[in-house]
Design an enzyme around this catalytic site. Structure first.
Site, mmCIF file in Angstrom:
data_model
loop_
_atom_site.group_PDB
_atom_site.id
_atom_site.type_symbol
_atom_site.label_atom_id
_atom_site.label_comp_id
_atom_site.label_asym_id
_atom_site.label_seq_id
_atom_site.Cartn_x
_atom_site.Cartn_y
_atom_site.Cartn_z
ATOM 1 N N ASP A 134 -2.343 -3.179 13.847
ATOM 2 C CA ASP A 134 -3.788 -3.221 14.039
ATOM 3 C C ASP A 134 -4.514 -2.278 13.085
ATOM 4 O OD1 ASP A 134 -3.467 -5.081 16.047
ATOM 5 O OD2 ASP A 134 -3.418 -3.577 17.647
ATOM 6 N N GLY A 189 1.267 -6.015 8.826
ATOM 7 C CA GLY A 189 1.339 -4.696 9.441
ATOM 8 C C GLY A 189 0.784 -4.739 10.844
ATOM 9 N N THR A 203 0.825 -1.202 0.000
ATOM 10 C CA THR A 203 0.000 0.000 0.000
ATOM 11 C C THR A 203 0.860 1.253 0.000
ATOM 12 O OG1 THR A 203 -0.160 -0.031 2.430
ATOM 13 C CG2 THR A 203 -1.870 -1.179 1.192
ATOM 14 N N GLU A 224 -8.325 -1.807 8.269
ATOM 15 C CA GLU A 224 -8.668 -1.529 6.872
ATOM 16 C C GLU A 224 -9.289 -2.752 6.207
ATOM 17 O OE1 GLU A 224 -6.256 0.441 4.056
ATOM 18 O OE2 GLU A 224 -5.114 1.565 5.556
ATOM 19 N N ARG A 246 5.701 7.968 22.039
ATOM 20 C CA ARG A 246 4.721 9.029 22.262
ATOM 21 C C ARG A 246 3.547 8.562 23.111
ATOM 22 N NH1 ARG A 246 3.834 7.201 16.984
ATOM 23 N NH2 ARG A 246 1.654 6.812 16.377
ATOM 24 N N ASP A 274 -10.011 1.570 18.345
ATOM 25 C CA ASP A 274 -8.929 0.739 17.791
ATOM 26 C C ASP A 274 -7.796 1.586 17.227
ATOM 27 O OD1 ASP A 274 -10.411 -1.418 18.497
ATOM 28 O OD2 ASP A 274 -10.804 -2.153 16.475
ATOM 29 N N GLY A 275 -7.433 2.638 17.979
ATOM 30 C CA GLY A 275 -6.310 3.465 17.571
ATOM 31 C C GLY A 275 -6.651 4.606 16.643
ATOM 32 N N GLU A 276 -7.922 4.806 16.325
ATOM 33 C CA GLU A 276 -8.352 5.939 15.508
ATOM 34 C C GLU A 276 -9.271 6.839 16.324
ATOM 35 O OE1 GLU A 276 -9.567 5.311 11.474
ATOM 36 O OE2 GLU A 276 -8.620 3.337 11.406
ATOM 37 N N GLY A 310 3.426 -4.502 13.568
ATOM 38 C CA GLY A 310 3.001 -3.175 13.993
ATOM 39 C C GLY A 310 3.559 -2.789 15.345
#
Length: 525
Positions: free
Chosen positions: A187, A185, A160, A192, A300, A489-491, A229
């Site tokens: 999570d 990759g 990608t 996607e 971070r 989920d991380g978004e 990931g």
């Protein structure tokens, strides 16, 4: 050859009586001393044999060694090592002649087809070359592709180059001929594939995703995850490790693990699907703050987490939820969802029965949800967390909710009410030391099938984002914003008021759940 095929074979210069009976390959050591006991016996399940090849094959990328005798053959099989990690092990057998050698290979390959489960033959692989540790392409080419080739699996590989490319490809392109999707990759890449596959399946079935009352249908395609990931939470919860070889072997042998999915809505419109964490308050703030410090890399999250603990923010709101009807499990029962979980198996049977009932009459499956009682909790919350799996990771081996089930049609709702910094730290530390993180007076946990959250000050949605960027010390000492955001989920989801519905076993993974206890497929008997 019949159901049983047997002969004398040599292994490591010792003679064995070998037999292929039913679903197992057995071999028992022969001894010349009539007074001695029968030698050791060994056994491998056929479903955990990757393949058999004529010759002494040591290297996955090459054929048999030319100087080897023509009466040798190699059996590649799964071997369990520490924790849930799997490796590929080889056994070099020697037959009496080349004809017998070929008969053994033919018999093993036929038995694999007969008892090997639903193994994939053609996979569509998506690689995120820059996600996580940036090693996805190298991991696939050097470790995974040779394994797939050995197992006779054809792979169509797409690297990608932009966000949501994998999702769009699945939604728009022809998937005929593929019997599985694989992401290499983290999570985010898995998300996607999940969104693309669920969306495509509902479109083909004529079902609207933008309707809370819709009963979504699962796809026949399975998703495989090759972890590369930052967290690999999905792998930890469904396999027990984030080892790429282990995940590849689960794909090769065709393991299947159904998985519940949470659908997140705002004012009746679908926002996202989630299988791991939907978190408001602490986890939402950590994600939003960490996005401003991407230059730090994975560190971070530690930095932003430390900041949010010091802030000790809490947010007022109302949580409405429907309790799960399954009385056989609860978030506090100290059980664990493992391979062959009875709770999830019974959910599978119940789902089949409900599907048959829906086909036989016009009964609306959603009537049961609308008729269920809604419970309400109104308070000030440090964190509101929803997860339909344990959400384990290296830093939290038991996860957010250790007894959550993968495929029982429920999610665990964890409410952390307003408390002191030290109290919240105590709750967080218990995620790492195997103590009960729910056994605290300011923490409540419920097993639910649907919920709604309403922020107390529900102002214009366009103003519901995280506070405006300020200097370092201003941000560190800033006051509470009226709303947090949701970490899905991380978004980031910027709408504070949402509704969530759990869809039972909406997707299937190439996995079998955490085995918990078994350590070797090669065992004495």
């Amino acid at each position: 050859m019949g159901d049983t095929f047997q002969s004398l074979l040599c292994l490591k210069k010792r003679s064995y009586q070998a037999s292929l009976r039913g679903k197992y390959l057995h071999w028992t050591e022969k001894t010349e001393d009539l007074e001695s006991k029968i030698g050791q016996s060994f056994c491998i399940p056929v479903m955990e044999i990757v393949c058999a090849r004529v010759g002494r094959v040591k290297n996955l990328t090459s054929g048999p060694e030319p100087l080897d005798a023509v009466n040798q053959f190699t059996v590649f099989h799964i071997k369990r090592v520490k924790k849930e990690k799997w490796i590929l092990e080889t056994l070099f057998f020697t037959a009496q002649d080349s004809e017998l050698c070929h008969q053994w290979v033919e018999a093993l390959q036929k038995r694999i087809q007969q008892y090997g489960g639903s193994r994939p033959r053609n996979l569509l692989v998506f690689i995120n070359p820059i996600g996580g540790r940036g090693q996805a392409s190298r991991v696939f080419q050097r470790q995974i592709a040779p394994l797939f080739q050995l197992a006779g699996i054809e792979s169509t590989v797409i690297e990608t180059t932009r966000a949501n490319q994998a999702r769009d490809h699945i939604l728009e392109r022809d998937l005929k001929g593929f019997d599985g999707l694989v992401c290499v990759g983290g999570d985010g890449m898995f998300s996607e594939l999940m969104h693309g596959l669920i969306g495509r399946t509902q479109k083909e079935a004529g079902i609207s995703e933008n309707c809370v009352d819709s009963t979504l249908v699962p796809s026949s395609l399975r998703i495989g995850i090759i972890p590369a990931g930052s967290t690999d939470c999905i792998c930890f919860a469904t396999v027990g490790t984030n080892d790429p070889i282990t995940s590849a072997l689960h794909i090769i042998v065709g393991d299947t693990q159904p998985l519940d999915v949470c659908a997140v809505y705002h004012e009746g419109n679908l926002l996202k699907y989630s299988v791991s964490l939907i978190g408001y308050g602490f986890y939402g703030d950590v994600l939003a703050d960490s996005d401003q410090h991407r230059w730090m890399g994975p560190f971070r999250y530690n930095y932003s987490g430390f900041k949010m603990v010091l802030h000790n923010r809490s947010y007022e709101g109302t949580v409405e939820f429907q309790l799960a009807e399954n009385l056989q499990s609860s978030p506090r029962d100290q059980t664990r969802c493992r391979t062959g979980c009875l709770v999830c198996s019974e959910s599978s049977e119940r789902l089949k029965e409900e599907s048959e009932e829906l086909k036989g009459n016009s009964l609306d499956h959603e009537d049961s949800i609308h008729d269920s009682k809604w419970h309400t909790v109104e308070d000030s919350f440090v964190a509101v967390n929803v997860t339909c799996m344990c959400s384990a990771c290296p830093k939290s081996p038991d996860g957010l909710s250790p007894t959550a089930h993968l495929a029982d049609g429920t999610a665990d709702l964890i409410l952390v009410k307003k408390c002191s910094i030290l109290q919240f730290l105590r709750h967080l530390i218990r995620h790492t030391n195997q103590k009960d993180q729910f056994d605290l007076p300011f923490v409540d946990v419920y097993r639910v099938k649907a919920l709604r959250f309403t922020a107390r000050k529900n102002e214009d949605e366009s103003n519901e984002s995280i506070p405006i960027k300020k200097g370092f010390f201003e941000r560190l000492c800033s006051n509470n914003p009226p709303h947090s955001c949701w970490n899905c989920d991380g978004e980031t989801l910027l709408y504070p008021s949402i509704s969530i519905k759990v869809h039972c076993q909406l997707i299937n993974l190439f996995a079998r759940g955490i085995e918990g206890g078994r350590r070797s497929s090669l065992f004495n008997h």
